[in-house]
Write a protein that holds these residues in place. Sequence first.
Motif, PDB file in Angstrom:
ATOM      1  N   ASP A 156       0.830  -1.205   0.000  1.00 19.25           N
ATOM      2  CA  ASP A 156       0.000   0.000   0.000  1.00 19.25           C
ATOM      3  C   ASP A 156       0.862   1.252   0.000  1.00 19.25           C
ATOM      4  N   ARG A 157       1.996   1.182   0.670  1.00 19.01           N
ATOM      5  CA  ARG A 157       2.912   2.327   0.699  1.00 19.01           C
ATOM      6  C   ARG A 157       3.409   2.641  -0.713  1.00 19.01           C
ATOM      7  N   ALA A 158       3.802   1.591  -1.435  1.00 21.27           N
ATOM      8  CA  ALA A 158       4.298   1.779  -2.799  1.00 21.27           C
ATOM      9  C   ALA A 158       3.197   2.278  -3.716  1.00 21.27           C
ATOM     10  N   PHE A 159       2.007   1.700  -3.576  1.00 20.97           N
ATOM     11  CA  PHE A 159       0.888   2.117  -4.430  1.00 20.97           C
ATOM     12  C   PHE A 159       0.502   3.565  -4.168  1.00 20.97           C
ATOM     13  N   LEU A 160       0.376   3.927  -2.901  1.00 20.94           N
ATOM     14  CA  LEU A 160      -0.071   5.272  -2.551  1.00 20.94           C
ATOM     15  C   LEU A 160       0.970   6.316  -2.934  1.00 20.94           C
ATOM     16  N   GLY A 161       2.238   6.025  -2.718  1.00 21.44           N
ATOM     17  CA  GLY A 161       3.285   6.960  -3.121  1.00 21.44           C
ATOM     18  C   GLY A 161       3.275   7.195  -4.623  1.00 21.44           C
ATOM     19  N   GLY A 162       3.101   6.131  -5.395  1.00 17.19           N
ATOM     20  CA  GLY A 162       3.030   6.267  -6.841  1.00 17.19           C
ATOM     21  C   GLY A 162       1.808   7.048  -7.285  1.00 17.19           C
ATOM     22  N   ALA A 242      -6.332  10.204  -2.221  1.00 17.00           N
ATOM     23  CA  ALA A 242      -4.968   9.755  -1.962  1.00 17.00           C
ATOM     24  C   ALA A 242      -4.343  10.516  -0.784  1.00 17.00           C
ATOM     25  N   MET A 243      -4.547  11.820  -0.725  1.00 14.28           N
ATOM     26  CA  MET A 243      -4.000  12.600   0.381  1.00 14.28           C
ATOM     27  C   MET A 243      -4.627  12.182   1.700  1.00 14.28           C
ATOM     28  N   LEU A 244      -5.943  12.005   1.686  1.00 18.46           N
ATOM     29  CA  LEU A 244      -6.616  11.597   2.920  1.00 18.46           C
ATOM     30  C   LEU A 244      -6.170  10.210   3.362  1.00 18.46           C
ATOM     31  N   ALA A 245      -5.946   9.326   2.408  1.00 15.24           N
ATOM     32  CA  ALA A 245      -5.434   8.004   2.761  1.00 15.24           C
ATOM     33  C   ALA A 245      -4.110   8.127   3.494  1.00 15.24           C
ATOM     34  N   PHE A 265      -9.941   4.226   1.496  1.00  8.46           N
ATOM     35  CA  PHE A 265      -9.492   5.152   0.448  1.00  8.46           C
ATOM     36  C   PHE A 265      -8.549   4.450  -0.534  1.00  8.46           C
ATOM     37  N   ILE A 266      -7.609   3.662  -0.002  1.00 10.82           N
ATOM     38  CA  ILE A 266      -6.676   2.958  -0.878  1.00 10.82           C
ATOM     39  C   ILE A 266      -7.409   1.941  -1.741  1.00 10.82           C
ATOM     40  N   SER A 267      -8.338   1.210  -1.150  1.00 13.41           N
ATOM     41  CA  SER A 267      -9.114   0.228  -1.906  1.00 13.41           C
ATOM     42  C   SER A 267      -9.879   0.892  -3.044  1.00 13.41           C
ATOM     43  N   THR A 268     -10.467   2.041  -2.777  1.00 13.15           N
ATOM     44  CA  THR A 268     -11.217   2.765  -3.805  1.00 13.15           C
ATOM     45  C   THR A 268     -10.293   3.249  -4.913  1.00 13.15           C
ATOM     46  N   LEU A 269      -9.115   3.737  -4.555  1.00 17.42           N
ATOM     47  CA  LEU A 269      -8.149   4.184  -5.566  1.00 17.42           C
ATOM     48  C   LEU A 269      -7.697   3.022  -6.445  1.00 17.42           C
ATOM     49  N   ARG A 270      -7.524   1.855  -5.842  1.00 13.90           N
ATOM     50  CA  ARG A 270      -7.093   0.690  -6.617  1.00 13.90           C
ATOM     51  C   ARG A 270      -8.151   0.277  -7.641  1.00 13.90           C
ATOM     52  N   GLN A 271      -9.420   0.559  -7.358  1.00 14.35           N
ATOM     53  CA  GLN A 271     -10.490   0.169  -8.272  1.00 14.35           C
ATOM     54  C   GLN A 271     -10.518   1.023  -9.536  1.00 14.35           C
ATOM     55  N   GLY A 272      -9.898   2.184  -9.493  1.00 17.15           N
ATOM     56  CA  GLY A 272      -9.840   3.045 -10.666  1.00 17.15           C
ATOM     57  C   GLY A 272     -11.076   3.904 -10.826  1.00 17.15           C
ATOM     58  N   TRP A 275     -13.929   8.182 -10.047  1.00 18.00           N
ATOM     59  CA  TRP A 275     -13.631   8.391  -8.634  1.00 18.00           C
ATOM     60  C   TRP A 275     -14.844   8.970  -7.922  1.00 18.00           C
ATOM     61  N   PRO A 276     -15.206   8.445  -6.761  1.00 16.02           N
ATOM     62  CA  PRO A 276     -16.304   9.039  -5.996  1.00 16.02           C
ATOM     63  C   PRO A 276     -15.868  10.350  -5.361  1.00 16.02           C
ATOM     64  N   SER A 277     -16.820  11.181  -5.053  1.00 13.80           N
ATOM     65  CA  SER A 277     -16.505  12.415  -4.331  1.00 13.80           C
ATOM     66  C   SER A 277     -16.143  12.078  -2.886  1.00 13.80           C
ATOM     67  N   LEU A 278     -15.457  12.991  -2.240  1.00  9.09           N
ATOM     68  CA  LEU A 278     -15.147  12.814  -0.822  1.00  9.09           C
ATOM     69  C   LEU A 278     -16.425  12.670  -0.019  1.00  9.09           C
ATOM     70  N   ASP A 279     -17.451  13.437  -0.373  1.00 12.66           N
ATOM     71  CA  ASP A 279     -18.719  13.368   0.343  1.00 12.66           C
ATOM     72  C   ASP A 279     -19.334  11.970   0.237  1.00 12.66           C
ATOM     73  N   ALA A 280     -19.301  11.398  -0.968  1.00 10.95           N
ATOM     74  CA  ALA A 280     -19.850  10.048  -1.147  1.00 10.95           C
ATOM     75  C   ALA A 280     -19.085   9.027  -0.308  1.00 10.95           C
ATOM     76  N   MET A 281     -17.757   9.147  -0.283  1.00  7.25           N
ATOM     77  CA  MET A 281     -16.943   8.233   0.526  1.00  7.25           C
ATOM     78  C   MET A 281     -17.225   8.412   2.003  1.00  7.25           C
ATOM     79  N   THR A 282     -17.371   9.656   2.442  1.00  3.39           N
ATOM     80  CA  THR A 282     -17.633   9.923   3.844  1.00  3.39           C
ATOM     81  C   THR A 282     -18.960   9.329   4.274  1.00  3.39           C
ATOM     82  N   ARG A 283     -19.983   9.510   3.459  1.00  5.95           N
ATOM     83  CA  ARG A 283     -21.302   8.949   3.791  1.00  5.95           C
ATOM     84  C   ARG A 283     -21.244   7.429   3.845  1.00  5.95           C
ATOM     85  N   ARG A 284     -20.507   6.844   2.911  1.00  9.05           N
ATOM     86  CA  ARG A 284     -20.407   5.379   2.873  1.00  9.05           C
ATOM     87  C   ARG A 284     -19.698   4.841   4.117  1.00  9.05           C
ATOM     88  N   LEU A 285     -18.599   5.487   4.464  1.00  8.77           N
ATOM     89  CA  LEU A 285     -17.814   4.997   5.601  1.00  8.77           C
ATOM     90  C   LEU A 285     -18.475   5.309   6.937  1.00  8.77           C
TER      91      LEU A 285
END
Length: 288
Positions: A156-162, A242-245, A265-272, A275-285
Amino acid sequence: MQEPDVRRAVAAAMAVAASVGLDARDAVVLQNSNKLTVRLTPCEVLARIAPPAYQVAQLEIEIAQRLAETASPVAALEPRAAPRPYTRDGFVITLWTYYASVTPEVAPADYAKALVQLHADMRRLKVTTPHFTDRITEAEQIVASRDQSPALADPDRAFLGGALRRLRQTITDHGAPEQLLHGEPHPGNLLSTRHGPLFIDLETCCRGSVEFDLAHAPEDIALHYPGVDQALLSNCRALVLAMLAAWRWDAADEFPDGPRWGRAFISTLRQGPPWPSLDAMTRRLAGS
């Protein structure tokens, strides 16, 4: 903040309020994360309390004062106290007008109208603020340092940094016009008041494209905001995730249940994309 720090922070805010002649006999914690937001009663003042490492209070106050001169849709400082940061017991405290909410949410059209007005007013301000890429750099430093993010798995470190590097390059290469921004105009930083929608928490102000701000807002807001570059907005949404992750994996982060949010957040980024909005992710989580 942890509970012992919360008690100290609330006591510090009440002492500061009393020192400027405000009647603060009780306090209600409205938000607790790396910073604390407290409603002081019966004086009806909003106190924002932060450790020195997490605040840029003087800049926030300067911008709030300048925007107030233009009747911009932002919350006002407390008029009965001097407009400055107050230091007490190791905390930096700012005092603001308290606004009661009149509706649970702001309608998308009204939200967008307030953000358009805020951006127009901000374009007229001449203040020195960080660039949005400074925040990417902070996130990259957290990801690169095992001391800062010891629980972040190496894949995850390598993926997120990239992802952070690629998104920085893609967005800066886009060459969009830049201006002063709120920095985080998500629903948690917009109040529905009898005076209309008012933005709060100006300490995140930075320079960048308006799409960076829109990436923090619900998806419907962009439908009411004129001239949005949809491709840029999509990349900015990915960047915000990515920043929030990265921030959620910071060992010093006190966001509640941070690692769970970081993994999501990382899982969502990996899905490509899309991209959902931050608001959508916040409501989901928040609902899971």
